[in-house]
Scaffold this motif. Sequence first.
Motif, PDB file in Angstrom:
ATOM      1  N   GLU A 139       0.781  -1.349  -0.007  1.00 55.65           N
ATOM      2  CA  GLU A 139      -0.028   0.052  -0.108  1.00 55.65           C
ATOM      3  C   GLU A 139       0.873   1.099  -0.120  1.00 55.65           C
ATOM      4  OE1 GLU A 139      -3.378   0.415   0.016  1.00 55.65           O
ATOM      5  OE2 GLU A 139      -3.790  -1.592   0.463  1.00 55.65           O
ATOM      6  N   ASN A 140       2.092   1.073   0.578  1.00 54.81           N
ATOM      7  CA  ASN A 140       2.834   2.322   0.766  1.00 54.81           C
ATOM      8  C   ASN A 140       3.975   2.688  -0.470  1.00 54.81           C
ATOM      9  OD1 ASN A 140       1.697   2.707   3.144  1.00 54.81           O
ATOM     10  ND2 ASN A 140       3.155   1.337   4.517  1.00 54.81           N
ATOM     11  N   SER A 141       4.273   1.773  -1.259  1.00 56.07           N
ATOM     12  CA  SER A 141       4.912   2.129  -2.434  1.00 56.07           C
ATOM     13  C   SER A 141       4.942   1.243  -3.520  1.00 56.07           C
ATOM     14  CB  SER A 141       6.922   2.369  -1.865  1.00 56.07           C
ATOM     15  OG  SER A 141       7.088   0.782  -1.407  1.00 56.07           O
ATOM     16  N   HIS A 142       5.288   1.687  -4.990  1.00 57.05           N
ATOM     17  CA  HIS A 142       5.525   0.676  -5.850  1.00 57.05           C
ATOM     18  C   HIS A 142       6.791   0.092  -5.831  1.00 57.05           C
ATOM     19  CE1 HIS A 142       4.432  -1.296  -9.582  1.00 57.05           C
ATOM     20  NE2 HIS A 142       5.668  -1.087  -9.932  1.00 57.05           N
ATOM     21  N   PRO A 143       6.928  -1.334  -5.729  1.00 57.60           N
ATOM     22  CA  PRO A 143       8.184  -1.820  -5.473  1.00 57.60           C
ATOM     23  C   PRO A 143       9.387  -1.912  -6.824  1.00 57.60           C
ATOM     24  CG  PRO A 143       6.622  -3.726  -6.191  1.00 57.60           C
ATOM     25  CD  PRO A 143       5.780  -2.270  -5.972  1.00 57.60           C
ATOM     26  N   ALA A 144      10.506  -1.816  -6.327  1.00 58.05           N
ATOM     27  CA  ALA A 144      11.408  -1.854  -7.408  1.00 58.05           C
ATOM     28  C   ALA A 144      11.615  -3.112  -7.877  1.00 58.05           C
ATOM     29  CB  ALA A 144      12.780  -1.354  -6.733  1.00 58.05           C
ATOM     30  N   PHE A 145      12.355  -3.209  -9.094  1.00 57.40           N
ATOM     31  CA  PHE A 145      12.597  -4.646  -9.600  1.00 57.40           C
ATOM     32  C   PHE A 145      13.588  -5.577  -8.640  1.00 57.40           C
ATOM     33  CE2 PHE A 145      11.764  -3.735 -14.206  1.00 57.40           C
ATOM     34  CZ  PHE A 145      10.633  -4.534 -14.248  1.00 57.40           C
ATOM     35  N   VAL A 146      13.080  -6.684  -8.349  1.00 59.40           N
ATOM     36  CA  VAL A 146      14.123  -7.593  -7.788  1.00 59.40           C
ATOM     37  C   VAL A 146      14.452  -8.533  -8.824  1.00 59.40           C
ATOM     38  CG1 VAL A 146      14.115  -9.495  -5.998  1.00 59.40           C
ATOM     39  CG2 VAL A 146      12.864  -7.495  -5.613  1.00 59.40           C
ATOM     40  N   GLU A 147      15.827  -8.770  -8.953  1.00 59.69           N
ATOM     41  CA  GLU A 147      16.548  -9.759 -10.080  1.00 59.69           C
ATOM     42  C   GLU A 147      16.831 -11.066  -9.316  1.00 59.69           C
ATOM     43  OE1 GLU A 147      17.781  -8.386 -13.164  1.00 59.69           O
ATOM     44  OE2 GLU A 147      18.119 -10.386 -13.671  1.00 59.69           O
ATOM     45  N   LEU A 148      16.066 -11.941 -10.018  1.00 63.16           N
ATOM     46  CA  LEU A 148      16.251 -13.261  -9.431  1.00 63.16           C
ATOM     47  C   LEU A 148      17.598 -14.062  -9.921  1.00 63.16           C
ATOM     48  CD1 LEU A 148      12.817 -15.174 -10.228  1.00 63.16           C
ATOM     49  CD2 LEU A 148      13.623 -13.567  -8.039  1.00 63.16           C
ATOM     50  N   PRO A 149      18.595 -14.469  -9.190  1.00 68.28           N
ATOM     51  CA  PRO A 149      19.906 -14.834  -9.617  1.00 68.28           C
ATOM     52  C   PRO A 149      19.672 -15.858 -10.655  1.00 68.28           C
ATOM     53  CG  PRO A 149      19.623 -15.085  -7.217  1.00 68.28           C
ATOM     54  CD  PRO A 149      18.272 -14.792  -7.691  1.00 68.28           C
ATOM     55  N   ASN A 150      20.630 -15.918 -11.625  1.00 69.76           N
ATOM     56  CA  ASN A 150      20.672 -16.692 -12.843  1.00 69.76           C
ATOM     57  C   ASN A 150      19.382 -17.041 -13.430  1.00 69.76           C
ATOM     58  OD1 ASN A 150      23.644 -16.818 -11.876  1.00 69.76           O
ATOM     59  ND2 ASN A 150      22.720 -18.442 -10.155  1.00 69.76           N
ATOM     60  N   ARG A 151      18.441 -16.299 -13.527  1.00 65.98           N
ATOM     61  CA  ARG A 151      17.143 -16.779 -14.197  1.00 65.98           C
ATOM     62  C   ARG A 151      16.846 -15.997 -15.433  1.00 65.98           C
ATOM     63  NH1 ARG A 151      13.271 -19.007 -10.149  1.00 65.98           N
ATOM     64  NH2 ARG A 151      11.690 -18.410 -11.654  1.00 65.98           N
ATOM     65  N   ASN A 152      17.500 -14.776 -15.558  1.00 66.93           N
ATOM     66  CA  ASN A 152      17.061 -13.914 -16.604  1.00 66.93           C
ATOM     67  C   ASN A 152      15.420 -13.733 -16.178  1.00 66.93           C
ATOM     68  OD1 ASN A 152      16.591 -11.964 -18.488  1.00 66.93           O
ATOM     69  ND2 ASN A 152      16.476 -13.575 -20.267  1.00 66.93           N
ATOM     70  N   GLN A 153      15.362 -13.215 -15.015  1.00 66.51           N
ATOM     71  CA  GLN A 153      13.728 -12.943 -14.678  1.00 66.51           C
ATOM     72  C   GLN A 153      14.104 -11.908 -13.503  1.00 66.51           C
ATOM     73  OE1 GLN A 153      12.051 -16.450 -13.348  1.00 66.51           O
ATOM     74  NE2 GLN A 153      10.020 -15.530 -13.253  1.00 66.51           N
ATOM     75  N   ARG A 154      13.002 -10.786 -13.539  1.00 65.28           N
ATOM     76  CA  ARG A 154      13.069  -9.811 -12.482  1.00 65.28           C
ATOM     77  C   ARG A 154      11.577  -9.386 -12.366  1.00 65.28           C
ATOM     78  NH1 ARG A 154      15.092  -8.392 -17.323  1.00 65.28           N
ATOM     79  NH2 ARG A 154      16.729  -9.739 -16.758  1.00 65.28           N
TER      80      ARG A 154
END
Length: 332
Positions: free
Chosen positions: A296-311
């Motif tokens: 509710e308080n903020s739009h999240p930044a990207f979290v990079e998943l290690p070794n997965r080419n996925q964020r």
Amino acid sequence: MSLLEVEDLKVTYGTDDGRVHAVNGVSFTIEDGINYGLAGESGSGKSTAAEAIIGLLPDNAQVDATAVRFDGVDLLELSANERQDILWERIAYIPQSAMDSLDPAMTCSAQIRQAIQKHRLVSKSNARSRAHELFEMVGLDPGRIDDYPHEFSGGMRQRVTIAMALALDPDLIIADEPTTGLDVIVQDKIVDTILDIQAQIDSSLLLITHDIGVIAETCDELSLLYGGKVMEQGSVDNMLINPVNPYTMGLKNSFPTVDETDETPVSIPGSPPDLTEEPASCVFVDRCAFATEECENSHPAFVELPNRNQRSACHHAKKAAQMRHEATDPGT
Ligand code: ATP
Ligand code: MG
């Protein structure tokens, strides 16, 4: 090498109800030779993002971005003419509803010839033989190049628009909903045609669609938009098999699968966000089953998943990834 790099793209539209934040901080990169998907439900900002890249937004739009680089050149720093030259020479754009915007008063060959001669010094007969060649490439009978658009079915008209876009051998094809409005069998054929041609002319593809099934069939990488923001991004295989963003999970469940016939599609409850407000929370918060106070308080930044080419733009991305990892590998 990166062919297209979009960095922090923002587009707002001025309307009587206030400024619509249609694209709000979108970044993605298309490497050379990659098929890239831009997906999301209606109103998520897909066409706006494409039109901003191409420079074809209406007058009430305002664009801001760190850069929109094509082959290393920032398109936003070019004059309108320079940008148009790149567009016609190197980027083919098939706009949404292209098949309905062919000129009904001109034959298909005349329209293709016009598209070529506007940008290249070629004789009428050479342009005509190119039209012939292009008809063959997109699977149309070249004996019909002098037919008018209304003499063709919807699927055939879409092939004509693809032929027009390919006239100058582009390095990047941007196709906005090329299969929408066509029946399922014709949709498949159009997708096959685009893939065939791409292999022949060795181009990259930016495919815009709300249809995750089409993305799964055609694309290597994907950005999933919601409310003008990228929710999850990366390898199509990873995102569609192991999504970690609640929006991707919901969207995956809301489409029927061909192979798992017993899975009943479930739509995501709720409606899209009001884009006239700058979001102070995660844009998906109202429809998310996992939302907490943090969301509710903020739009999240990207979290990079290690070794997965996925964020994933989700406050709970790490936890979701961990849960998926434990579910697929209970020994850890
Ligand atoms: P669809 O799947 O329906 O094609 P989309 O993802 O392509 O949707 P856009 O057409 O980019 O979405 O629209 C994003 C938002 O911008 C929507 O809220 C839309 O109403 C708004 N919008 C688009 N064009 C304009 C315009 N010319 N003026 C004002 N608002 C606009
Ligand atoms: Mg659109």
